[in-house]
Structures are given as C-alpha cells and as structure tokens.
Scaffold this active site. Structure first.
Site, short mmCIF file in Angstrom:
data_model
loop_
_atom_site.label_atom_id
_atom_site.label_comp_id
_atom_site.label_asym_id
_atom_site.label_seq_id
_atom_site.Cartn_x
_atom_site.Cartn_y
_atom_site.Cartn_z
N SER A 123 0.82 -1.21 0.00
CA SER A 123 0.00 0.00 0.00
C SER A 123 0.86 1.26 0.00
CB SER A 123 -0.97 0.01 1.18
OG SER A 123 -0.33 -0.41 2.35
N HIS A 144 -3.28 -3.53 -5.74
CA HIS A 144 -3.59 -3.05 -4.38
C HIS A 144 -5.06 -3.27 -4.06
CE1 HIS A 144 -3.85 0.50 -1.39
NE2 HIS A 144 -3.44 -0.57 -0.76
N GLU A 156 -6.57 -1.18 -7.08
CA GLU A 156 -5.74 -0.22 -7.80
C GLU A 156 -4.63 -1.04 -8.48
OE1 GLU A 156 -5.87 3.90 -5.20
OE2 GLU A 156 -4.45 2.38 -4.59
N ASN A 194 -5.06 6.50 -1.17
CA ASN A 194 -4.35 6.95 0.03
C ASN A 194 -3.77 8.35 -0.10
OD1 ASN A 194 -4.91 4.90 1.80
ND2 ASN A 194 -3.13 3.68 1.23
P1 NAI Z 1 -0.37 -9.38 8.02
O1 NAI Z 1 0.67 -9.08 9.02
O2 NAI Z 1 -1.77 -9.67 8.48
O3 NAI Z 1 0.11 -10.63 7.14
C1 NAI Z 1 1.37 -10.75 6.57
C2 NAI Z 1 1.69 -12.23 6.44
O4 NAI Z 1 2.87 -12.38 5.68
C3 NAI Z 1 1.95 -12.91 7.79
O5 NAI Z 1 1.12 -14.07 7.88
C4 NAI Z 1 3.42 -13.26 7.74
O6 NAI Z 1 3.73 -14.47 8.41
C5 NAI Z 1 3.66 -13.39 6.26
N1 NAI Z 1 5.05 -13.15 5.85
C6 NAI Z 1 5.89 -12.18 6.29
N2 NAI Z 1 7.06 -12.27 5.63
C7 NAI Z 1 6.97 -13.31 4.76
C8 NAI Z 1 7.85 -13.88 3.81
N3 NAI Z 1 9.07 -13.38 3.62
N4 NAI Z 1 7.42 -14.93 3.09
C9 NAI Z 1 6.18 -15.43 3.27
N5 NAI Z 1 5.31 -14.94 4.17
C10 NAI Z 1 5.69 -13.88 4.90
O7 NAI Z 1 -0.35 -8.16 6.99
P2 NAI Z 1 -1.53 -7.65 6.03
O8 NAI Z 1 -2.32 -6.61 6.74
O9 NAI Z 1 -2.22 -8.80 5.43
O10 NAI Z 1 -0.68 -6.86 4.91
C11 NAI Z 1 0.06 -7.53 3.96
C12 NAI Z 1 0.42 -6.59 2.82
O11 NAI Z 1 -0.76 -5.98 2.29
C13 NAI Z 1 1.33 -5.43 3.22
O12 NAI Z 1 2.18 -5.14 2.13
C14 NAI Z 1 0.35 -4.29 3.44
O13 NAI Z 1 0.92 -3.01 3.28
C15 NAI Z 1 -0.66 -4.57 2.34
N6 NAI Z 1 -2.01 -4.02 2.54
C16 NAI Z 1 -2.61 -4.07 3.78
C17 NAI Z 1 -3.90 -3.57 3.96
C18 NAI Z 1 -4.56 -3.65 5.28
O14 NAI Z 1 -5.59 -2.95 5.49
N7 NAI Z 1 -4.09 -4.45 6.22
C19 NAI Z 1 -4.65 -2.97 2.83
C20 NAI Z 1 -3.96 -3.04 1.56
C21 NAI Z 1 -2.66 -3.51 1.45
#
Ligand code: NAI
Length: 505
Positions: A123, A144, A156, A194
C-alpha cells in the site's frame, strides 16, 4: 490484453488478513490458488478460516453450498516457495518492508516461469523501487486490494516505470473478471486513494484543533450534510490511529513535506498515548464499557420565519430553496448578488472567507454563512457560522427556517469554508492535482474514491457540480486567510476554469 484464463494457477504469498482475502477472491473466481506463508501451518490455518467464514455465509443463505465447496477445494496450502513454479500469477501480500519484499521477488524470479506475472499488494512502497532489484521488472505490477479484500470492490493496478503495458492490461482485465472495479494508477506515493483521501482526515483534525466544533458535531456534518458514510473521527478510530497516522506521515515524507499532507499533532498525541481507537478502547471517542457517546451540537429555535427573499442566483443553494417551498415557506426573488434575506439575517453559502471578513468586504450586516451539503434537498443537518457581533435574533431566524424544513443546525466557530465545503474543496483539489500529474484518469480517480472508500460522489464529479470557479475562490480565500500554501488551488482547477471545461463530459 484479456484476463488470465481461469485454468491459470494463481499463487498468493502471505496468509495474513490481506493474503487470505485475496486468495479467497481468486479461488471464488475459479482459479486454483496456492497459498504460501513462511510461518509453518499459517496457510492451512488461513484456508480453514476462509472455509468457516463461508459456512456462515451458506447458513445465512448468502452463498450456495456448491460455491463454498468449489472455493475451499481450489485453495491449496503450500509450505515451500519452490512449489509455486506452476503459477501464472503470483500476488505477494507479506510484511510491508522494502528489503524483504525485494528479496522475495528475486527468489520468485528464479522459481517461476518466464511468463509468470508478479504482483505486489503493497500500500505504500513504490512499484518502480520494488522492481529495481529484479532481473525482469517489466513483469511486476502493483495489485492493491482494500481490506477486507472479498468485500471491498476496488483494486488499484499500479504501473511501475518498467512495467510492461501488456502485463498491466492483463492484470486490469483479470481483476475485473474477479468481480472488482479495477483502476489504473502510476506508481506515485499513496497511489490514488491513500493520496486523495488525506484531506478528509486532515481538515477535520485541523478544525478540531482550532476549536471550530467538537468531534461529534464535525462527524455528524460530514455524515448528514456531506453524505459520507462516516465522519473523520469515527473513521480514524475504526482504521486505527497508529495505521492512519503512519500512512499520513509516509505520504507527507514521500511528497517532500508538502504541507498539503502535514500530519496532525492531535492525532500524534493519541498515538503517543496508545489511544489507537476502537481496537484499544479509546481514540477520539471512548469505547469502554458504559462510556457515553457524545451527541452533535444542535441549535434550537421557537421562532417562525414565513418568507425568504432570494437576491440573484441561488447557485448550489437552489435545492434548499425548493425544499423550503415544499415546507410551506414563501420564497420570492429579486435582483442581487446571490444572497438570501431571512428576517433580519443575510444568508449565503460560504465562499471560504471568514464571516467577519465577508461582512466587512461586502458591507453585509447580520451575515450568516451556510456550509455545503451533498444534497440540500435531502440533508438532515447543516453547519452555520456568523461573525461575533451578529444579532442573536438574526441567527435564531436562520435556525428556525432550517428547522422548519427538517434540518438540524450545528453551530461552527467562524472559520474559513466551514466543515463540508472545506473538506470537499480540498478533496477535489487533491484529485485535480493527481489528474494534473498523470497519476490516473479523471474517471478512475472518481471510481477509486467511490469504490475504495465509499465516497458519495467522486471528488472530480463534485468539482464539476460546484464549478471550478467556486472551488478556486474557496481555496484562494483559505490560502489567503491562513497564509499557507497548503490551500493553493491546483493548476488543473485554474486551467479548467480558464478554459471553461469540466472534468467529465
Ligand atoms: P499481516 O501481518 O496480516 O500478514 C502478513 C503475512 O505475511 C503474515 O502471515 C506473515 O507471516 C507473512 N510473511 C511475512 N514475511 C513473509 C515472507 N518473507 N514470506 C512469506 N510470508 C511472509 O499483513 P496484512 O495486513 O495482510 O498486509 C500484507 C500486505 O498488504 C502489506 O504489504 C500491506 O501493506 C498490504 N495491505 C494491507 C492492507 C490492510 O488494510 N491491512 C490494505 C492493503 C494492502
């Protein structure tokens, strides 16, 4: 280029909130989906969670049992990255960290087929920068999704400097085939949503900081007059101040401290205190057991006003006049400068000047200024302000008039462009600047704001409705009275005003 065929295997990396949601979307669209997370067992656990959630939807009659089975059976947990070799599209949704994401993308390049598309759900990280470490950055795009991905309509699609236009087109078509509203944006800080949404939070925070009204009153105005689903304080309490403040700081820094994106001290204080909003029990509001929710301030009046005299063109207030007529108030017209005479009061839509300043500039006694409404014919609340020294009876007559038409009246301290007008002018200004800088098309900017954050009207369509002339005036007055470039009107608005054109046909 057309959408990926459903026989193409999709891989999602990261089985957190976003990854699980994206995997569900792709599987529901008919793809076989490999889900990987580097935490052992996390992918299987996420698929189990999706299955349970879909059972509830089947029980509530919102989903056919066969659709649930098809979705869950299409989801395959995968423990090793090497098992993603068959995928035709890989979407990463891992931790938001540049080095970790770049490292993953480099590994994927050695594992995946040459024609595999790589997408990032980041994001805030530049797609151009993510691609810089890759051997073939042309196959990388941003995809996104919004949270929760199965519910939110917008995706997006972000084009980095090296992204192949054919790959971008394919991802746009694929997101559309998955039932999403897909918009195209250049890789710039905040992408569309954003970035353009920042003033929605920033202007309410500033109004609160300057004592213009309390949180409940400002929230009620954005909802009941502005037509937004939530006001800025209740929304940031829901998003979490840690998250919302971090996004603001990241956009502010990425635009080299442009004051348009300046973070707010009062939000920082909440973050410092650990008052993150609903999730921590306190934010701008108190969510703890037994806490009372404050109400918006509303003025009352027992007066009656039988008549409104309209001098000249009513402009955006036309809907209000029709509503008053419908409520049995006599509305008569005569020549003039776009003012309403209500008993002892002179009433006008704010043009961004302080009431005290406009009273002096135009020689208007007992001037009462109205805030903007999305639809004056239907709004249930309106903000008003007046200069100190205004006759109390004049204010009371305006309150009586609006109350008679079923509109609650919230008093605001004399402040330029009040609440809804200031917010909408700044949203339109930011959207216009994004258009000027080629971030996205006018249609995509408006679609993104409606589908991504549920705005009642796209900011550029709103600008068309109000007219660039009014917006340039409002922003110019804000800029002059604050002496801040934060409120400078976008060149795009000035250009459209000079050319006499609108954002949409
Ligand atoms: P989260 O923390 O809930 O999940 C991330 C997951 O990735 C975790 O389960 C973790 O174990 C895993 N992980 C971390 N490093 C890893 C690796 N090297 N290889 C494989 N798995 C790995 O995070 P979330 O909220 O799901 O966000 C994920 C992405 O989406 C980020 O880039 C964030 O900026 C983006 N995003 C988040 C939004 C939100 O509202 N939470 C909205 C839109 C985009």
């Amino acid at each position: 280029m057309s959408a990926l065929n459903t026989n193409v295997v999709v891989a999602v990396i990261g089985a957190g909130a976003m990854g699980a949601g994206i995997a569900q979307v792709a599987a529901s669209a008919g793809h076989r989906v490999l889900l990987h997370d580097n935490r052992p067992g996390a992918a299987a656990q996420a698929i189990d969670g999706i299955g349970k959630q879909l059972v509830r939807r089947v029980e509530n009659g919102k989903l056919a049992a066969s659709a649930r089975d098809a979705c869950v059976n299409a989801l395959v947990p995968v423990e090793a990255l090497e098992q993603l070799a068959d995928a035709g599209l890989v979407i990463e949704a891992i931790v938001e960290n540049l080095e970790i994401k770049q490292d993953l993308l480099r590994q994927l390049e050695t594992i995946c087929r040459d024609d595999c598309i790589l997408a990032s759900n980041t994001s805030s990280i530049s797609i151009t920068r993510l691609g810089a470490g890759m051997a073939r950055p042309e196959r990388l795009v941003g995809m996104h999704f919004f949270n929760p991905a199965p519910v939110m309509a917008l995706v997006e699609v972000i084009k980095g400097l090296a992204s192949d236009p054919a790959v971008v087109d394919c991802v746009l078509a694929t997101a559309t085939a998955w039932g999403k509203k897909a918009v195209l944006a250049r890789s710039t800080p905040g992408f569309i949503v954003n970035r353009v949404a920042r003033p929605f939070y920033a202007e309410s925070l500033r109004l609160l900081q300057e004592g213009v009204a309390d949180c409940a009153s400002l929230d009620a105005l954005l909802r009941e007059a502005g037509g937004f689903a939530m006001g800025a304080f209740e929304l940031t309490d829901l998003i979490g101040h840690d998250v919302n403040y971090a996004v603001t700081c990241s956009v502010f820094d990425a635009y080299y401290q442009d004051m348009r994106f300046q973070p707010s001290q009062i939000q920082k204080e909440l973050v410092d205190a650990g008052h993150f909003g609903r999730k921590s029990g306190r934010g701008f509001y108190d969510y703890r057991e037994g806490a009372e929710r404050p109400q918006a301030a509303s003025l009352q009046s027992n007066s009656r006003v039988p008549e409104v005299i309209v001098e000249g063109e009513a402009g955006p207030l036309q809907g209000l006049l029709e509503r008053l007529t419908g409520a049995g108030i006599k509305v008569s017209h005569r020549a003039g400068r776009g003012l309403l005479r209500v008993g002892a009061a002179t009433v006008a839509l704010s043009d961004g000047r302080l009431a005290a300043q406009r009273r002096a500039d135009q020689g208007l006694d007992n001037l009462v200024l109205l805030d903007l409404a999305l639809d004056y014919a239907r709004c249930t609340r309106l903000g008003i302000t007046w200069a100190s020294g205004t006759d109390a009876d004049a204010v009371d007559q305006v309150v009586a008039l609006l109350a008679h038409a079923g509109i609650a009246v919230t008093p605001l301290r004399d402040s330029p462009a009040l609440c809804v007008l200031r917010t909408v002018a700044m949203l339109a200004n930011e959207a216009a600047d994004a258009l000027l800088q080629g971030v996205a098309s006018a249609a995509d900017i408006d679609l993104a704001m409606r589908a991504g954050v549920n705005y009642p009207r796209g900011p550029l369509a709103w600008a068309d409705q109000l007219g660039s002339g009014l917006l340039v005036d409002v922003l110019g007055h804000l800029q002059a009275v604050y002496g801040e470039e934060r409120y400078r009107p976008s060149l795009q608005l000035r250009r459209q005003l000079a050319e006499g054109v609108t954002f949409h046909e």
